[in-house]
Design an enzyme around this catalytic site. Structure first.
Site, short mmCIF file in Angstrom:
data_model
loop_
_atom_site.label_atom_id
_atom_site.label_comp_id
_atom_site.label_asym_id
_atom_site.label_seq_id
_atom_site.Cartn_x
_atom_site.Cartn_y
_atom_site.Cartn_z
N ARG A 107 81.54 46.44 -39.34
CA ARG A 107 80.55 46.47 -38.37
C ARG A 107 79.03 46.43 -39.00
O ARG A 107 79.00 47.17 -40.06
CB ARG A 107 80.39 47.42 -37.21
CG ARG A 107 80.50 48.70 -37.71
CD ARG A 107 80.64 49.81 -36.40
NE ARG A 107 80.58 51.11 -36.81
CZ ARG A 107 80.55 52.26 -36.04
NH1 ARG A 107 80.80 51.94 -34.80
NH2 ARG A 107 80.63 53.38 -36.49
N ASN A 145 73.33 49.80 -31.80
CA ASN A 145 73.97 51.05 -31.80
C ASN A 145 73.66 51.82 -33.05
O ASN A 145 73.73 51.20 -34.26
CB ASN A 145 75.44 50.93 -31.76
CG ASN A 145 76.17 52.08 -31.44
OD1 ASN A 145 75.91 52.98 -30.39
ND2 ASN A 145 76.95 52.38 -32.48
N GLU A 146 73.17 52.90 -33.27
CA GLU A 146 72.83 53.68 -34.41
C GLU A 146 72.15 52.73 -35.66
O GLU A 146 72.88 52.63 -36.56
CB GLU A 146 74.34 54.26 -34.84
CG GLU A 146 74.54 55.29 -34.07
CD GLU A 146 75.96 56.21 -34.55
OE1 GLU A 146 76.54 55.57 -35.47
OE2 GLU A 146 76.06 57.33 -34.15
N CYS A 154 68.42 47.02 -47.10
CA CYS A 154 68.57 45.68 -47.39
C CYS A 154 67.73 45.33 -48.82
O CYS A 154 66.60 45.61 -48.60
CB CYS A 154 68.55 44.62 -46.60
SG CYS A 154 68.87 42.97 -46.96
N CYS A 156 67.22 41.93 -50.12
CA CYS A 156 67.30 40.74 -50.08
C CYS A 156 65.77 40.18 -50.50
O CYS A 156 64.86 40.97 -50.40
CB CYS A 156 67.95 40.04 -49.04
SG CYS A 156 66.93 40.11 -47.84
N GLU A 302 76.71 60.45 -27.65
CA GLU A 302 77.96 60.51 -28.03
C GLU A 302 78.12 61.83 -28.79
O GLU A 302 77.60 62.53 -29.40
CB GLU A 302 78.29 59.46 -29.28
CG GLU A 302 78.25 58.25 -29.12
CD GLU A 302 78.34 57.30 -30.12
OE1 GLU A 302 78.88 57.84 -31.17
OE2 GLU A 302 77.95 56.27 -30.06
N TRP A 310 86.43 60.04 -39.69
CA TRP A 310 85.79 59.43 -41.01
C TRP A 310 85.60 60.45 -42.04
O TRP A 310 84.88 60.17 -42.86
CB TRP A 310 84.55 58.79 -40.33
CG TRP A 310 83.80 59.23 -39.43
CD1 TRP A 310 83.89 59.03 -37.90
CD2 TRP A 310 82.55 60.19 -39.44
NE1 TRP A 310 83.05 59.75 -37.16
CE2 TRP A 310 82.24 60.58 -38.31
CE3 TRP A 310 82.29 61.03 -40.51
CZ2 TRP A 310 81.42 61.45 -37.81
CZ3 TRP A 310 81.30 61.91 -40.05
CH2 TRP A 310 80.77 62.11 -38.79
N LYS A 351 91.17 54.27 -34.38
CA LYS A 351 92.16 54.69 -33.48
C LYS A 351 92.77 56.08 -33.62
O LYS A 351 93.46 56.65 -32.79
CB LYS A 351 93.44 53.55 -33.66
CG LYS A 351 94.07 53.81 -35.12
CD LYS A 351 95.10 52.76 -35.20
CE LYS A 351 95.75 52.76 -36.67
NZ LYS A 351 94.56 52.32 -37.79
N HIS A 353 90.19 58.45 -33.99
CA HIS A 353 89.08 59.37 -33.38
C HIS A 353 89.60 59.69 -32.12
O HIS A 353 90.08 59.16 -31.37
CB HIS A 353 88.10 58.42 -33.48
CG HIS A 353 86.79 59.00 -33.29
ND1 HIS A 353 86.18 59.67 -31.91
CD2 HIS A 353 85.64 59.27 -33.85
CE1 HIS A 353 85.06 60.33 -32.19
NE2 HIS A 353 84.63 59.96 -33.33
C1 GAL Z 1 79.19 56.74 -34.00
C2 GAL Z 1 79.08 55.41 -33.46
C3 GAL Z 1 80.40 55.11 -32.57
C4 GAL Z 1 81.72 55.69 -33.22
C5 GAL Z 1 81.44 57.15 -33.46
C6 GAL Z 1 82.62 57.86 -34.31
O1 GAL Z 1 78.49 56.77 -35.23
O2 GAL Z 1 77.90 55.04 -32.93
O3 GAL Z 1 80.46 53.80 -32.22
O4 GAL Z 1 81.85 55.07 -34.42
O5 GAL Z 1 80.51 57.22 -34.41
O6 GAL Z 1 82.51 59.09 -34.49
#
Ligand code: GAL
Length: 668
Positions: A107, A145-146, A154, A156, A302, A310, A351, A353
């Site tokens: 993404r 988003n973020e 970038c 370029c 969030e 991650w 999946k 998370h």
């Molecule tokens: C954020 C993101 C979410 C999801 C989340 C997982 O950085 O906006 O879409 O990926 O992390 O921790």
């Protein structure tokens, strides 16, 4: 939006068959959910092929949510373009500093300046707004988003060209740019604008002026795209607030500039439960976000119900911690507590998370905690209009962060965040709340301003800070402050530029200390403490010496100064004081003194006060693995425990109390 603390999360139902949606909504009701973010990753479902749009499923979803009273924070899907788009228009993929182009397959692989991307983004946003912008379930817009999360820069050719145009607006001439960047050194003088490039891979240190301006430019480039989307949404529904989700201390974007353009500031907080200081890290994150735009509300967009997926090792939140940390956000002023994501994915990159509704479904203990908290928050009212009480400001700026951590500094291991933590931690641990402020904003509401390594500041910012002291304020400044102007050019003479009048000394040299060579400090009142990392070579100049080096090669050098300037006072720390040295300084300043309530038994308890002119809410959260007892002012009522409280409150591990008292603002 209604007045309660909003609760919910990212809802990505495109992953699930239709019948699952009904169960989702039923369970959302059970968990007290009243706000979900929809559409963040929906581009491929909304426009499955170029020019073919399918909004029917989204309308059906909004109808369903709306009929159950669940509000929607509707996202534009522009952070995740579908594969057909970059296959057909590959030059919308970004280019890295070595000139390699990214590919799709994850993404956010976007060159934000690409005209095709921009056109396609405007198109899908306009169509989204036209198709469902009037829906009654909508509560707010969530743009993208973020921004910049995965690909902040970038390199370029289009970016290089736009950078030159940006520079032409910033500098009246190429000569002025040469002057600002000091290009006569290393034979870098530009003779034509076309010679100026993006800071791609080069042999060694890139010119720091070029590097700094590229960071400013890149932050602005993303912001311009945000504005474009925002304008489309505002035209469709001027009544709906617009946000985009930040990431706290995220280095690539200057969030002070961004926050000024939002109706609601929002942030994603994934502090690591494995970090022993994670509650403090999270508190600092929230204090920053709250401070970005003090005129608008802020929300947690969030957080994780338990682990992320991650990090190299994704520690789970311990029992009770998700609730405690959610109350931390509320204590620090958040108007909502949302998660990523509602239902755990079966497939795809996230999946594993955690989610509000885990793979095991409602039998999971995480679900039990999520549902219980949602119900609890549903009943929690009275928080509206309560401002977080802080008498202490901490100055922070993105250009300073970029410049002080640029390569080729005296201490290349200096991390600004470490300097912030050093000054913040004793306050956090002792129940004193801090507001983060930009050096551009008025400071008169604060009794004390902390200035951690503000290496880069403009003359105007420095003069503003000095005049705050002159008018009666108190400032604590740490080493490596006031060194360069906004172009990263050193101010000559003793270091400090406009801050010299409040430093009380002339800093003539700087001396990063070898890690194995801390120094002893002898304080004027006879006590001793240690210091490390850095020592200024300074002489007194208008100030009073509070501490000298007492041993080693630098013995006799003064390192800590107190100065009066006008009606105010200022402390200058020419070294990294240990905890006892720093608390000695903090003891001198009433607003920095620890909250009396901790006594000897409150260690590990976080305390924050929110108040209006008619009532006060004191939040106490215990992060210690043991029970903790704190002393409080009598006459309060714990709205979570639903009980009167006496002079002591005992909290179990992860326990939370919110003590309501009638009456005007109280800090003590
Ligand atoms: C954020 C993101 C979410 C999801 C989340 C997982 O950085 O906006 O879409 O990926 O992390 O921790």
């Amino acid at each position: 939006m209604s007045e309660r603390v909003h609760y919910g999360g990212d809802y990505n139902p495109e992953q699930w068959p239709r019948e699952v949606w009904d169960e989702d909504v039923k369970l959302m009701r059970e968990a007290g959910v009243d706000l979900v973010t929809v559409g963040v990753f929906s581009w491929a479902q909304l426009e499955p092929r170029e020019g073919a749009y399918t909004f029917g499923w989204l309308e059906e979803l909004l109808d369903l949510l709306g009929s159950e009273g669940i509000g929607v924070d509707l996202a534009t899907p522009t952070a995740s373009p579908p594969p057909w788009l970059s296959t057909k228009y590959p030059d919308l993929l970004p280019v890295d500093s070595k000139g390699a182009r990214y590919s799709h397959g994850s993404r956010q692989a976007i060159c934000i300046l690409n005209p095709t991307y921009r056109e396609k983004a405007r198109d899908i946003v306009s169509r989204l707004a036209a198709a469902v912008g009037g829906h009654r379930a909508l509560r707010m817009w969530h743009v993208h988003n973020e921004y910049a999360c995965h690909v902040p820069y970038c390199y370029c050719a289009r970016h290089a060209g736009a950078f030159r145009e940006w520079l032409k607006r910033r500098y009246a001439s190429l000569e002025e740019l040469n002057q600002a960047w000091g290009t006569t050194f290393w034979s870098q003088t530009y003779t034509d604008w076309d010679e100026v490039v993006a800071p791609r891979m080069t042999a060694t240190f890139v010119n720091p002026g070029l590097d700094l301006d590229y960071k400013r430019f890149s932050s602005d480039a993303f912001l311009e795209e945000f504005r474009e989307e925002r304008e489309i949404l505002k035209r469709a529904r001027p009544d709906l607030p617009v946000t985009t989700n930040f990431m706290g201390f995220f280095k690539p974007l200057d969030y002070f500039r961004w926050a000024a353009e939002l109706d609601v500031v929002s942030t994603d907080n994934y502090s690591d439960p494995a970090n022993p200081d994670w509650a403090m890290e999270s508190a600092m994150h929230y204090d920053l976000v709250r401070g970005l735009n003090k005129r608008v509300p802020w929300m947690v967009m969030e957080q994780a119900s338990s682990r992320v997926n991650w990090r190299p090792h994704n520690s789970a939140k311990r029992p009770g911690e998700m609730r405690a940390m959610s109350y931390q956000a509320v204590a620090r002023g958040a108007s909502s507590v949302l998660f990523f994501q509602w239902r755990a994915s079966r497939a795809g990159a996230e999946k594993f998370h955690s989610a509000m509704l885990p793979h095991a479904g409602t039998s999971s203990p995480v679900w039990a905690d999520v549902a219980a908290l949602g119900k609890e928050l549903e009943d929690l009212d009275g928080l509206q209009g309560l401002a977080v009480q802080a008498k202490v400001a901490m100055l922070f700026s993105w250009p300073n962060w970029w410049a002080v951590e640029a390569p080729a500094q005296p201490a290349n291991d200096l991390r600004l965040a470490d300097q912030l933590r050093w000054l913040y931690q004793p306050l956090y641990q002792s129940g004193v709340t801090v507001d983060f402020c930009s050096p551009d904003e008025p400071l008169d509401n604060y009794e004390v301003v902390l200035v951690p390594s503000l290496y880069l500041l403009s003359e105007e910012q420095g003069v503003r800070l000095a005049s705050y002291v002159e008018r009666g304020g108190t400032v604590v400044t740490s080493f490596w402050s006031g060194i360069v102007d906004e172009h990263d050019a050193v101010r000559l003479g003793p270091y400090g530029g406009p801050l010299r009048v409040i430093m009380g000394c002339d800093v003539l040299e700087i001396c990063p200390l070898p890690p194995s060579e801390p120094v002893q400090l002898q304080w004027e009142d006879g006590h001793v403490s240690a210091a490390s990392y850095w020592a200024d070579i300074a002489t007194e100049s208008g100030g009073r010496v509070l501490a000298y080096v007492a041993d080693g090669p630098w013995s006799g050098r003064p390192l800590v100064f107190e100065t009066t300037y006008g009606k105010g006072r200022s402390y200058y720390l020419g070294t990294k004081l240990d905890a006892s040295g720093l608390s000695w300084i903090y003891e001198q300043v009433p607003a920095l003194r620890a909250w009396h309530g901790f006594g000897t038994t409150g260690q590990g308890v976080e305390r924050v006060v929110r108040a209006s002119s008619s009532r006060t809410y004191e939040f106490l959260i215990n992060y210690a693995p043991q029970r903790r007892t704190v002393q409080v002012a009598p006459g309060g009522f714990d709205i979570l425990g639903q009980a009167e409280v006496g002079e002591r409150v005992t909290l179990p591990p992860a326990g939370v109390a919110i003590i309501r008292r009638p009456g005007a603002r109280q800090f003590a």
